[in-house]
Design a protein around this motif. Structure first.
Motif, PDB file in Angstrom:
ATOM      1  N   ASP A   5       0.911  -1.633  -0.006  1.00  0.00           N
ATOM      2  CA  ASP A   5      -0.457  -0.232  -0.263  1.00  0.00           C
ATOM      3  C   ASP A   5       0.692   1.401   0.153  1.00  0.00           C
ATOM      4  O   ASP A   5       0.307   2.161  -0.571  1.00  0.00           O
ATOM      5  N   GLN A   6       1.970   1.275   1.084  1.00  0.00           N
ATOM      6  CA  GLN A   6       2.611   1.761   1.043  1.00  0.00           C
ATOM      7  C   GLN A   6       3.838   2.996  -0.608  1.00  0.00           C
ATOM      8  O   GLN A   6       3.517   4.076  -0.587  1.00  0.00           O
ATOM      9  N   LEU A   7       4.244   1.627  -1.144  1.00  0.00           N
ATOM     10  CA  LEU A   7       4.823   1.242  -2.586  1.00  0.00           C
ATOM     11  C   LEU A   7       4.104   2.201  -3.601  1.00  0.00           C
ATOM     12  O   LEU A   7       4.212   3.355  -4.358  1.00  0.00           O
ATOM     13  N   VAL A   8       2.494   1.878  -3.404  1.00  0.00           N
ATOM     14  CA  VAL A   8       1.442   2.566  -4.450  1.00  0.00           C
ATOM     15  C   VAL A   8       0.999   3.846  -3.963  1.00  0.00           C
ATOM     16  O   VAL A   8       0.927   4.427  -4.744  1.00  0.00           O
ATOM     17  N   ALA A   9       1.159   4.298  -2.419  1.00  0.00           N
ATOM     18  CA  ALA A   9       0.731   5.669  -2.214  1.00  0.00           C
ATOM     19  C   ALA A   9       1.612   6.630  -3.073  1.00  0.00           C
ATOM     20  O   ALA A   9       1.455   7.995  -3.156  1.00  0.00           O
ATOM     21  N   ASP A  10       3.437   5.844  -2.347  1.00  0.00           N
ATOM     22  CA  ASP A  10       4.452   6.629  -3.424  1.00  0.00           C
ATOM     23  C   ASP A  10       4.285   6.794  -5.105  1.00  0.00           C
ATOM     24  O   ASP A  10       4.758   8.272  -5.268  1.00  0.00           O
ATOM     25  N   LYS A  11       4.320   5.703  -5.515  1.00  0.00           N
ATOM     26  CA  LYS A  11       3.766   6.039  -6.804  1.00  0.00           C
ATOM     27  C   LYS A  11       3.120   7.063  -7.326  1.00  0.00           C
ATOM     28  O   LYS A  11       2.887   8.242  -8.181  1.00  0.00           O
ATOM     29  N   ALA A  12       1.521   6.966  -6.737  1.00  0.00           N
ATOM     30  CA  ALA A  12       0.648   7.473  -6.672  1.00  0.00           C
ATOM     31  C   ALA A  12       1.405   9.443  -6.926  1.00  0.00           C
ATOM     32  O   ALA A  12       1.069  10.528  -7.680  1.00  0.00           O
ATOM     33  N   LYS A  13       2.112   9.573  -5.440  1.00  0.00           N
ATOM     34  CA  LYS A  13       2.620  11.087  -5.550  1.00  0.00           C
ATOM     35  C   LYS A  13       3.251  11.577  -6.618  1.00  0.00           C
ATOM     36  O   LYS A  13       3.670  12.408  -6.659  1.00  0.00           O
ATOM     37  N   ALA A  14       4.354  10.628  -6.326  1.00  0.00           N
ATOM     38  CA  ALA A  14       5.674  10.873  -7.377  1.00  0.00           C
ATOM     39  C   ALA A  14       4.660  11.067  -9.388  1.00  0.00           C
ATOM     40  O   ALA A  14       4.992  11.446 -10.120  1.00  0.00           O
ATOM     41  N   VAL A  15       3.795  10.625  -9.431  1.00  0.00           N
ATOM     42  CA  VAL A  15       2.791  10.946 -10.789  1.00  0.00           C
ATOM     43  C   VAL A  15       2.429  12.085 -11.078  1.00  0.00           C
ATOM     44  O   VAL A  15       2.276  12.845 -11.436  1.00  0.00           O
ATOM     45  N   LEU A  16       1.506  12.762  -9.509  1.00  0.00           N
ATOM     46  CA  LEU A  16       0.960  13.505  -9.381  1.00  0.00           C
ATOM     47  C   LEU A  16       2.669  14.567  -9.411  1.00  0.00           C
ATOM     48  O   LEU A  16       1.836  16.179  -9.758  1.00  0.00           O
ATOM     49  N   ALA A  17       3.254  14.621  -8.945  1.00  0.00           N
ATOM     50  CA  ALA A  17       4.220  15.882  -8.602  1.00  0.00           C
ATOM     51  C   ALA A  17       4.792  16.109 -10.499  1.00  0.00           C
ATOM     52  O   ALA A  17       4.746  17.180 -10.254  1.00  0.00           O
ATOM     53  N   ARG A  18       4.397  15.616 -11.371  1.00  0.00           N
ATOM     54  CA  ARG A  18       4.782  15.829 -12.228  1.00  0.00           C
ATOM     55  C   ARG A  18       3.852  16.103 -13.411  1.00  0.00           C
ATOM     56  O   ARG A  18       3.585  16.603 -14.567  1.00  0.00           O
ATOM     57  N   GLY A  19       2.643  16.435 -12.522  1.00  0.00           N
ATOM     58  CA  GLY A  19       1.165  17.766 -13.178  1.00  0.00           C
ATOM     59  C   GLY A  19       0.741  15.951 -14.187  1.00  0.00           C
ATOM     60  O   GLY A  19      -0.121  16.676 -14.681  1.00  0.00           O
ATOM     61  N   LEU A  20       0.918  14.871 -13.660  1.00  0.00           N
ATOM     62  CA  LEU A  20      -0.523  13.921 -14.412  1.00  0.00           C
ATOM     63  C   LEU A  20      -0.717  13.341 -13.162  1.00  0.00           C
ATOM     64  O   LEU A  20      -0.831  13.501 -11.798  1.00  0.00           O
ATOM     65  N   THR A  21      -2.390  12.659 -13.712  1.00  0.00           N
ATOM     66  CA  THR A  21      -3.247  12.097 -13.012  1.00  0.00           C
ATOM     67  C   THR A  21      -3.188  10.917 -12.080  1.00  0.00           C
ATOM     68  O   THR A  21      -3.118   9.945 -13.366  1.00  0.00           O
ATOM     69  N   PRO A  22      -2.789   9.910 -11.096  1.00  0.00           N
ATOM     70  CA  PRO A  22      -3.024   8.575 -11.229  1.00  0.00           C
ATOM     71  C   PRO A  22      -4.262   8.045 -11.256  1.00  0.00           C
ATOM     72  O   PRO A  22      -4.823   8.656 -10.547  1.00  0.00           O
ATOM     73  N   ILE A  23      -4.603   6.801 -11.816  1.00  0.00           N
ATOM     74  CA  ILE A  23      -5.654   6.176 -11.745  1.00  0.00           C
ATOM     75  C   ILE A  23      -4.942   4.642 -10.343  1.00  0.00           C
ATOM     76  O   ILE A  23      -4.239   4.226 -10.151  1.00  0.00           O
ATOM     77  N   VAL A  24      -5.701   5.187  -9.458  1.00  0.00           N
ATOM     78  CA  VAL A  24      -5.163   4.657  -8.311  1.00  0.00           C
ATOM     79  C   VAL A  24      -6.170   3.086  -8.392  1.00  0.00           C
ATOM     80  O   VAL A  24      -7.951   3.601  -8.049  1.00  0.00           O
ATOM     81  N   CYS A  25      -5.887   1.773  -8.502  1.00  0.00           N
ATOM     82  CA  CYS A  25      -6.561   0.666  -7.956  1.00  0.00           C
ATOM     83  C   CYS A  25      -7.168  -0.163  -6.098  1.00  0.00           C
ATOM     84  O   CYS A  25      -5.723   0.039  -6.012  1.00  0.00           O
ATOM     85  N   VAL A  26      -7.557   0.191  -6.489  1.00  0.00           N
ATOM     86  CA  VAL A  26      -8.068  -0.603  -4.659  1.00  0.00           C
ATOM     87  C   VAL A  26      -9.289  -1.908  -5.319  1.00  0.00           C
ATOM     88  O   VAL A  26      -9.414  -1.757  -6.357  1.00  0.00           O
ATOM     89  N   GLY A  27      -8.823  -2.776  -4.364  1.00  0.00           N
ATOM     90  CA  GLY A  27      -9.249  -3.875  -4.752  1.00  0.00           C
ATOM     91  C   GLY A  27      -9.857  -5.485  -3.258  1.00  0.00           C
ATOM     92  O   GLY A  27      -8.779  -5.009  -3.100  1.00  0.00           O
ATOM     93  N   GLU A  28     -10.645  -5.873  -3.062  1.00  0.00           N
ATOM     94  CA  GLU A  28     -10.271  -7.014  -2.490  1.00  0.00           C
ATOM     95  C   GLU A  28     -10.095  -8.395  -2.965  1.00  0.00           C
ATOM     96  O   GLU A  28     -10.380  -8.521  -4.547  1.00  0.00           O
ATOM     97  N   THR A  29      -9.522  -9.392  -2.788  1.00  0.00           N
ATOM     98  CA  THR A  29     -10.031 -10.672  -2.759  1.00  0.00           C
ATOM     99  C   THR A  29     -10.524 -11.465  -2.952  1.00  0.00           C
ATOM    100  O   THR A  29     -11.411 -10.678  -1.612  1.00  0.00           O
ATOM    101  N   LEU A  30     -11.032 -12.702  -4.043  1.00  0.00           N
ATOM    102  CA  LEU A  30     -12.340 -13.313  -2.839  1.00  0.00           C
ATOM    103  C   LEU A  30     -12.178 -13.912  -1.810  1.00  0.00           C
ATOM    104  O   LEU A  30     -13.352 -13.611  -1.148  1.00  0.00           O
ATOM    105  N   GLY A  31     -10.922 -14.193  -1.362  1.00  0.00           N
ATOM    106  CA  GLY A  31     -11.237 -14.161   0.167  1.00  0.00           C
ATOM    107  C   GLY A  31     -12.019 -13.603   1.465  1.00  0.00           C
ATOM    108  O   GLY A  31     -11.653 -13.551   2.783  1.00  0.00           O
TER     109      GLY A  31
END
Ligand code: PEP
Length: 246
Positions: A104-130
């Motif tokens: 989760d932390q790496l995904v959050a850091d990636k989203a931040k890096a994307v926004l810092a360059r003026g691009l829009t992150p499409i952040v995926c979330v979702g649960e497994t079947l279990g």
């Protein structure tokens, strides 16, 4: 009212000839009433940028590094994606969380890096079947989203969220419109608590969305579009979903 948004996730598919055919099919079907984008493999960004330049179809990538630059062999930075005219970057797709162990932390850091360059992150979330069967679907999505909310701070409102139940991705099994709407409204409530203005934020649904089920999913109050995998590889199917969103 939120304008609908349909984004194709080509995953690791494509070739020069297949891309040209797919893009010309999409371009020929314009205009669309919704926003449209394709998120393509890195090596094809150049040719996709050329093919789509001057049109209102946007393009983007499927991942990027959390780092700005440096000795990170094999990684691609948000600055590089910006040079290729990308508007969007998918981060935290379940395939990256699963096969590449992205936290989760790496995904959050990636989203931040994307926004810092003026691009829009499409952040995926979702649960497994279990997780859904154990009754922890909401807690899982809440935890994934919390990490991004915390990292983005006052920029939270600039991301796009994609709810993609893992059990529905590439399986042909789709969440029912009611299941999807229930999670989307919980996501919006969490975003609203964080930003105070989540009414304008886009929350996409992803997971075996096809022309046959797109209409009923997209009719839900909190479903603002789709992140499309398999059906984004055939122009006719992708265009039909874009039309259903319009
Ligand atoms: C995806 O990969 O984001 C996705 C939703 O795939 P599919 O539409 O094939 O389930």
């Amino acid at each position: 009212m939120r304008k609908k948004f349909v984004a194709g996730n080509w995953k690791m598919h494509g070739s020069h000839s297949a891309n040209a055919e797919l893009l010309s099919g999409i371009l020929a079907a314009r205009p669309f009433a919704c926003d449209v984008a394709v998120c393509v493999p890195f090596p094809y960004l150049g040719e996709v940028a050329v093919a789509l330049a001057g049109s209102d179809v946007r393009w983007g990538a499927q991942d990027c590094s959390a780092h700005e630059k440096g000795a990170y062999t094999g990684e691609v930075s948000a600055a590089m994606l910006s040079e290729f005219g990308c508007r969007y970057v998918i981060v935290g797709h379940s395939e990256r969380r699963h096969y590449h162990g992205e936290s989760d932390q790496l995904v959050a850091d990636k989203a931040k890096a994307v926004l810092a360059r003026g691009l829009t992150p499409i952040v995926c979330v979702g649960e497994t079947l279990g997780q859904r069967e154990q009754g922890t679907a909401h807690a899982t999505v809440k935890r994934q989203l919390s990490a991004v909310i915390h990292a983005l701070g006052h920029c939270v409102g600039e991301m796009v969220v994609a709810y993609e139940p893992v059990w529905a991705i590439g399986t042909g099994v789709t969440a029912t419109p009611e299941q999807a709407q229930e999670m989307h409204s919980l996501i919006r409530a969490q975003l609203h608590a964080a930003t105070g203005h989540a009414d304008a934020m886009k929350i996409l649904y992803g997971g075996s969305m096809k022309p046959e089920n797109a209409g009923s999913l997209l009719a839900q109050q909190d479903i603002d579009g789709g992140l499309i995998g398999g059906a984004a590889l055939k122009a006719a199917d992708f265009v039909a979903i874009c039309r259903a969103a319009g």
